[in-house]
Write a protein that holds these residues in place. Structure first.
Motif, PDB file in Angstrom:
ATOM      1  N   THR A  15     -23.943  17.291  -0.127  1.00 32.32           N
ATOM      2  CA  THR A  15     -22.122  17.776  -0.527  1.00 32.32           C
ATOM      3  C   THR A  15     -22.463  18.100  -1.920  1.00 32.32           C
ATOM      4  O   THR A  15     -23.225  17.914  -3.040  1.00 32.32           O
ATOM      5  CB  THR A  15     -21.278  16.441  -0.443  1.00 32.32           C
ATOM      6  N   GLY A  16     -21.280  18.971  -2.452  1.00 31.30           N
ATOM      7  CA  GLY A  16     -22.081  19.489  -3.699  1.00 31.30           C
ATOM      8  C   GLY A  16     -22.096  20.848  -4.317  1.00 31.30           C
ATOM      9  O   GLY A  16     -22.633  20.657  -5.137  1.00 31.30           O
ATOM     10  N   GLY A  17     -23.554  21.177  -2.984  1.00 26.49           N
ATOM     11  CA  GLY A  17     -23.721  22.501  -3.262  1.00 26.49           C
ATOM     12  C   GLY A  17     -24.511  23.182  -1.802  1.00 26.49           C
ATOM     13  O   GLY A  17     -24.584  22.222  -0.478  1.00 26.49           O
ATOM     14  N   ASP A  18     -25.211  23.885  -2.352  1.00 27.43           N
ATOM     15  CA  ASP A  18     -26.380  24.269  -0.747  1.00 27.43           C
ATOM     16  C   ASP A  18     -28.100  23.870  -1.303  1.00 27.43           C
ATOM     17  O   ASP A  18     -28.153  23.088  -1.784  1.00 27.43           O
ATOM     18  CB  ASP A  18     -26.257  25.919  -1.684  1.00 27.43           C
ATOM     19  N   LEU A  19     -28.297  22.760  -0.120  1.00 29.39           N
ATOM     20  CA  LEU A  19     -29.023  22.204  -0.124  1.00 29.39           C
ATOM     21  C   LEU A  19     -30.520  22.288  -0.364  1.00 29.39           C
ATOM     22  O   LEU A  19     -31.130  22.892  -1.109  1.00 29.39           O
ATOM     23  CB  LEU A  19     -30.005  21.339   0.776  1.00 29.39           C
ATOM     24  N   THR A  20     -30.756  24.664  -0.379  1.00 35.29           N
ATOM     25  CA  THR A  20     -31.656  24.815  -0.254  1.00 35.29           C
ATOM     26  C   THR A  20     -31.595  25.935  -2.046  1.00 35.29           C
ATOM     27  O   THR A  20     -32.695  25.679  -2.189  1.00 35.29           O
ATOM     28  CB  THR A  20     -31.210  26.496   0.739  1.00 35.29           C
ATOM     29  N   ALA A  21     -30.380  25.887  -2.013  1.00 30.35           N
ATOM     30  CA  ALA A  21     -30.888  26.506  -4.211  1.00 30.35           C
ATOM     31  C   ALA A  21     -30.856  25.208  -4.716  1.00 30.35           C
ATOM     32  O   ALA A  21     -31.992  25.332  -5.559  1.00 30.35           O
ATOM     33  CB  ALA A  21     -28.930  26.413  -3.821  1.00 30.35           C
ATOM     34  N   ALA A  22     -30.811  23.907  -4.514  1.00 25.49           N
ATOM     35  CA  ALA A  22     -30.890  22.687  -4.644  1.00 25.49           C
ATOM     36  C   ALA A  22     -33.009  22.250  -5.110  1.00 25.49           C
ATOM     37  O   ALA A  22     -33.109  22.625  -5.807  1.00 25.49           O
ATOM     38  CB  ALA A  22     -30.058  21.199  -4.659  1.00 25.49           C
ATOM     39  N   ILE A  23     -33.094  22.868  -3.563  1.00 26.93           N
ATOM     40  CA  ILE A  23     -34.671  22.939  -3.608  1.00 26.93           C
ATOM     41  C   ILE A  23     -35.077  23.937  -4.389  1.00 26.93           C
ATOM     42  O   ILE A  23     -35.939  23.852  -4.857  1.00 26.93           O
ATOM     43  CB  ILE A  23     -35.062  23.212  -2.369  1.00 26.93           C
ATOM     44  N   ASN A  24     -34.849  24.859  -4.379  1.00 28.82           N
ATOM     45  CA  ASN A  24     -35.247  26.110  -4.598  1.00 28.82           C
ATOM     46  C   ASN A  24     -34.903  25.583  -6.947  1.00 28.82           C
ATOM     47  O   ASN A  24     -36.238  26.193  -7.395  1.00 28.82           O
ATOM     48  CB  ASN A  24     -34.578  27.744  -5.098  1.00 28.82           C
ATOM     49  N   GLN A  25     -34.078  24.418  -6.788  1.00 27.52           N
ATOM     50  CA  GLN A  25     -33.887  24.480  -8.507  1.00 27.52           C
ATOM     51  C   GLN A  25     -34.895  23.994  -9.051  1.00 27.52           C
ATOM     52  O   GLN A  25     -35.106  24.073 -10.337  1.00 27.52           O
ATOM     53  CB  GLN A  25     -32.420  24.388  -8.701  1.00 27.52           C
TER      54      GLN A  25
END
Length: 65
Positions: A15-25
């Motif tokens: 929840t709260g966003g994209d998993l791929t974007a979180a990993i890249n961050q």
């Protein structure tokens, strides 16, 4: 180059966003805070460095046991 192996269980809800974007961050932050060499290039023909080693190579596996 960062390679991530992500195992996701059947009861996981992102929840709260994209998993791929979180990993890249996380990769960006880790390379910045760890003073690691940033060597990934955006386009191999033009050899332009991304400056933060993203995007990571991410392998997803869904476990449904």
């Amino acid at each position: 180059m960062t390679v991530i192996f992500c195992e996701i269980g059947q009861d996981v809800h992102v929840t709260g966003g994209d998993l791929t974007a979180a990993i890249n961050q996380g990769v960006r932050s880790g390379y910045k805070k760890g003073y690691l060499r940033k060597s990934v290039v955006r386009d191999p023909l033009h050899r332009i460095n991304t400056g933060d080693n993203t995007p990571a190579v991410i392998h997803y596996e869904s476990n449904s046991w």
